[in-house]
Structure formats: structure tokens, C-alpha cells
Scaffold this active site. Structure first.
Site, PDB file in Angstrom:
ATOM      1  N   ASP A 234     -47.054  66.965 -78.491  1.00 13.28           N
ATOM      2  CA  ASP A 234     -45.644  66.606 -78.662  1.00 13.28           C
ATOM      3  C   ASP A 234     -44.819  66.996 -77.440  1.00 13.28           C
ATOM      4  OD1 ASP A 234     -46.626  65.939 -81.128  1.00 13.28           O
ATOM      5  OD2 ASP A 234     -45.730  67.639 -82.167  1.00 13.28           O
TER       6      ASP A 234
ATOM      7  N   TYR B  52     -51.654  72.823 -91.950  1.00 11.80           N
ATOM      8  CA  TYR B  52     -51.943  72.496 -90.549  1.00 11.80           C
ATOM      9  C   TYR B  52     -52.776  73.616 -89.917  1.00 11.80           C
ATOM     10  CZ  TYR B  52     -51.127  71.146 -85.671  1.00 11.80           C
ATOM     11  OH  TYR B  52     -51.296  70.766 -84.355  1.00 11.80           O
TER      12      TYR B  52
ATOM     13  N   ASP C 278     -55.474  66.991 -80.587  1.00 18.18           N
ATOM     14  CA  ASP C 278     -54.993  67.759 -79.427  1.00 18.18           C
ATOM     15  C   ASP C 278     -55.459  69.217 -79.439  1.00 18.18           C
ATOM     16  OD1 ASP C 278     -53.139  68.484 -81.436  1.00 18.18           O
ATOM     17  OD2 ASP C 278     -51.369  68.245 -80.141  1.00 18.18           O
TER      18      ASP C 278
HETATM   19  C1  GLA Z   1     -48.171  67.831 -84.964  1.00 18.80           C
HETATM   20  C2  GLA Z   1     -48.494  68.837 -83.865  1.00 18.80           C
HETATM   21  C3  GLA Z   1     -49.282  68.176 -82.739  1.00 18.80           C
HETATM   22  C4  GLA Z   1     -50.489  67.416 -83.274  1.00 18.80           C
HETATM   23  C5  GLA Z   1     -50.088  66.519 -84.437  1.00 18.80           C
HETATM   24  C6  GLA Z   1     -51.268  65.862 -85.096  1.00 18.80           C
HETATM   25  O1  GLA Z   1     -47.300  66.853 -84.474  1.00 18.80           O
HETATM   26  O2  GLA Z   1     -47.307  69.378 -83.344  1.00 18.80           O
HETATM   27  O3  GLA Z   1     -49.679  69.143 -81.796  1.00 18.80           O
HETATM   28  O4  GLA Z   1     -51.513  68.302 -83.644  1.00 18.80           O
HETATM   29  O5  GLA Z   1     -49.366  67.227 -85.434  1.00 18.80           O
HETATM   30  O6  GLA Z   1     -51.884  64.973 -84.225  1.00 18.80           O
END
Ligand code: GLA
Length: 375
Positions: free
Chosen positions: A165, A217, A30
Site C-alpha cells: 500500500d 490478517y 506482499d
Molecule cells: C492490506 C495490507 C497490504 C496487503 C493487502 C493484501 O491492504 O496493508 O500490505 O497485504 O492487505 O494484499
């Protein structure tokens, strides 16, 4: 269990609910302008709210410490931490956009498992965003509210998440997965009638969350953005699979596996869409499992517990399995024939017991509705 009236001493104006999600496929795509395919869970966060005449924001959570958090109009990032940061962040983001969001009393109650990679934070943000839209008559559409909730999380809470999300929580529909292009937010509801095909999607929450995840992340996101810049592309989404090998040799070795994951993962989302449109749901299995291998070996966001769920489920006859969400723990999604579902779940529990891990929590992912007013 308290209710709004007993906490705030008046009747509420209304109640809004927003769900958690699992992502069928399209992980870490995303923030690369790519494709995702999440579905909403039946589990929701609910925001019960009442407008105030002043500009105070008062927050109470059933899952909190029993105290009301009271915030003045000078809301700024850092003013509040913990669960209350999420609703405060949403009010802050909407006001920052110039929306007329006044004082509000908010009662929160959520049954979305926290720290499980199931978007309990996005559910909370989206319930509050939808409630603000409703009581203050903002007239925003679901995507506009999702973007405000994402900005809240990025700029106020300080998590550099993508938009999946929040879009899932706002825009999913019952019985469907949401095929979303995160570049322009164009989207389509893709019917996901598992029962009609004799199938089930199990969520296995490993109940582990590795601290590593928080900083990692941001590092992964930065690595992807650096690779796109080195390739002179707006985003990794713009690298087609046929150009992958030629691009990889131009990149430093540490960025190559990240790029390979993102490019192949986008292709896997499209492959799943083709299979879903053809009604061939069982054939999703190997694509999900390939997605897990890519997250484990290239993106390196799986962990021993999620890998064990995948291998134990597959050995017990599951059609496919993959970790879902950001990784470093959290949940695994398992596609299984409905009649095999209990046997697969108990094989996973037995494997966890043998490895000395705490018992995982297992439930069926039933594609559910996005954010809505419930009363
Ligand atoms: C978390 C983040 C999302 C996405 C996922 C991995 O959930 O909040 O935006 O990047 O990780 O797909």
C-alpha cells in the site's frame, strides 16, 4: 472546511498529496516476498505543513473532531490512537531512523474512503512522509519513504501489513499500474490504457468492514510464514508452481490452502503482466475472477457482500471481478466494457437491495499519480 492558516494562525510551507490505491491483482502476496500490481486512485490524503522552531508535533484533521492533537518529543507507540496515530507514527519512524525531523504543524484532509480496503491509512502516512521529506530536506527516495511509512504502521500503529500500500501510494504513475516485486522493491510502470480498449475498472465499495479482519490478517501472515519455515524456504515466493503439489503434502492440512493461494496468486500476477504487455486487457477478466475464487475458497478472506458483488457483476456481463485489499469486507474491482458499465453497476445495486444490504458506492478507478508536492 477549515484551512491551515485558520487552524494554526500562520501560512504553511507547502502541501503534499498521496493517493489511495486499488490492487489489480496480487493479494496477500506482499508479506510473502511476492508480486503485486496496484494502481493509484484519484482520491488523495493531503498534508499541509509548516516547520516549527520547537519539537512539538501538532496535528489537525478535517475529518477529525475539530481539535488539535499536540504531541511532545517523547513520541512512543501507544502515545496516541485514532487518525492522529498515523502521522505521529511516520514522524516517529523517521526520527527512529536518525532523520532530522523537527517540530511540525500538520493539517490533514483526505477524500480516500476509509475502511474500504482502498488504503486510506497508507495515503495519510505517505502524504506526511513526503511532507517531512520536503520541509526537512531529508533527501529520501519514494521507496525509502514507503518503507518508513510501513515501519510506522507495523511498529507504532501495530498493524503487521506488507509494503504494497505504501509503495503504491508513493510510486504509482498516472495511466499505469505498478508491477512491484516486494522482495527487492524492483518495479515497473505498466501502461493501463483502459479507455483505448473500451474498458473500465469499477470499484464497488460494499461499505462493510468485518471486525474479524483485524486479528485475522496477523494470523494469516503468521500461517504463511510458518509454512515457509516448514518448507525450509525464505518465503512462499520461493515455491515455484511446479513444486506446489509436492510441497502441500508435507504441510499440515490447515496451511495447505494458504500456500496454494499465495503460489497461484503470484502466477496470476505474472499472467496479467504478460496480458498487459500484449495489450490484451479484456483477457485479464478471467484471471481476476480466478483470483477471487482463490481468496474466497483457499485464503478465506472474502465475505458474503464481496462474493455477491462478484457474482452479480459477472451475471450482468462483467469480464471479471475480484475483491481487492486485505478482505473481510471492503471493495471489489470489476472489469467491464465501458458501455456495459452502468448496467453492471445497477445490477450490483439491485442484488444488494434484494439481499437487504445497504447500497454500495461505485466509482471508476482511473490510474492516477503517486505522492507529490501540490503547492
Ligand atoms: C492490506 C495490507 C497490504 C496487503 C493487502 C493484501 O491492504 O496493508 O500490505 O497485504 O492487505 O494484499
Amino acid at each position: 472546511m477549515t484551512d491551515f492558516q485558520s487552524v494554526f494562525g500562520a501560512a504553511p510551507d507547502g502541501v503534499w498529496a498521496a493517493p489511495g490505491r486499488v490492487n489489480l491483482i496480487g493479494e496477500h502476496t506482499d508479506y510473502n516476498d511476492g508480486f503485486v500490481l496496484p494502481l493509484a486512485l484519484p482520491h488523495t490524503a493531503r498534508a499541509t505543513v509548516r516547520r516549527r522552531d520547537d519539537d512539538l508535533l501538532r496535528l489537525y484533521s478535517e475529518q477529525g473532531d475539530g481539535r488539535i492533537t499536540e504531541l511532545g518529543p517523547d513520541l512512543d507507540p501507544g502515545a496516541v490512537t485514532g487518525w492522529a496515530a498515523y502521522p505521529a507514527a511516520v514522524v516517529w519512524a523517521l526520527r527512529k531512523d536518525g532523520r532530522a525531523v523537527g517540530g511540525l504543524d500538520v493539517h490533514i484532509d483526505s477524500d480516500v474512503p476509509g475502511g474500504a480496503g482502498l488504503s486510506s491509512s497508507a495515503a495519510l502516512e505517505c502524504a506526511v512522509a513526503a511532507a517531512c521529506d520536503g520541509v526537512f530536506g531529508l533527501g529520501l527516495d519514494p521507496a525509502g519513504l514507503a518503507l518508513a511509512a510501513q515501519r510506522a504502521e507495523n511498529e507504532f500503529v501495530g498493524v503487521p501489513c506488507g509494503v504494497m500500500d505504501q509503495m503504491a501510494s508513493m510510486c504509482c504513475a498516472e495511466g499505469s499500474a505498478l508491477f512491484l516485486d516486494t522482495r527487492d522493491l524492483s518495479r515497473r510502470q505498466v501502461p493501463l490504457d483502459l479507455a483505448a480498449r473500451g474498458l473500465r475498472l469499477l470499484v464497488v465499495d460494499t461499505r462493510v468492514k468485518h471486525d474479524l479482519g483485524d486479528g485475522a490478517y496477523a494470523g494469516l501472515r503468521a500461517g504463511c510464514e510458518r509454512a515457509a519455515a516448514l518448507l525450509d524456504l525464505p518465503a512462499l515466493r520461493d515455491l515455484p508452481p511446479v513444486a506446489l503439489d509436492g510441497a502441500l503434502v508435507q504441510l499440515p492440512a490447515e496451511l495447505r490452502p494458504l500456500v496454494r493461494h499465495v503460489v497461484t496468486e503470484n502466477a496470476r500476477v505474472q499472467e496479467c503482466i504478460t496480458l498487459l504487455d500484449a495489450g490484451d486487457l479484456a483477457a485479464l477478466g478471467p484471471v481476476l475472477t480466478a483470483g477471487h475464487a482463490s481468496l474466497r475458497d483457499d485464503f478465506r478472506v472474502s465475505c458474503a457482500e464481496t462474493d455477491l458483488v462478484v457474482s452479480a457483476a459477472l451475471a450482468a456481463g462483467a469480464l471479471g471481478a475480484r475483491m481487492t485489499g486485505g478482505g473481510f469486507g471492503g471493495s471489489v474491482l470489476v472489469l467491464v466494457a465501458a458501455e456495459e458499465s452502468e448496467a453492471v453497476a445497477s445490477a450490483v445495486r439491485a442484488a444488494f437491495a434484494a439481499a437487504g444490504y445497504a447500497e454500495p458506492r461505485t466509482f471508476a478507478a482511473v490510474p492516477s499519480a503517486g505522492a507529490r508536492r501540490v503547492s
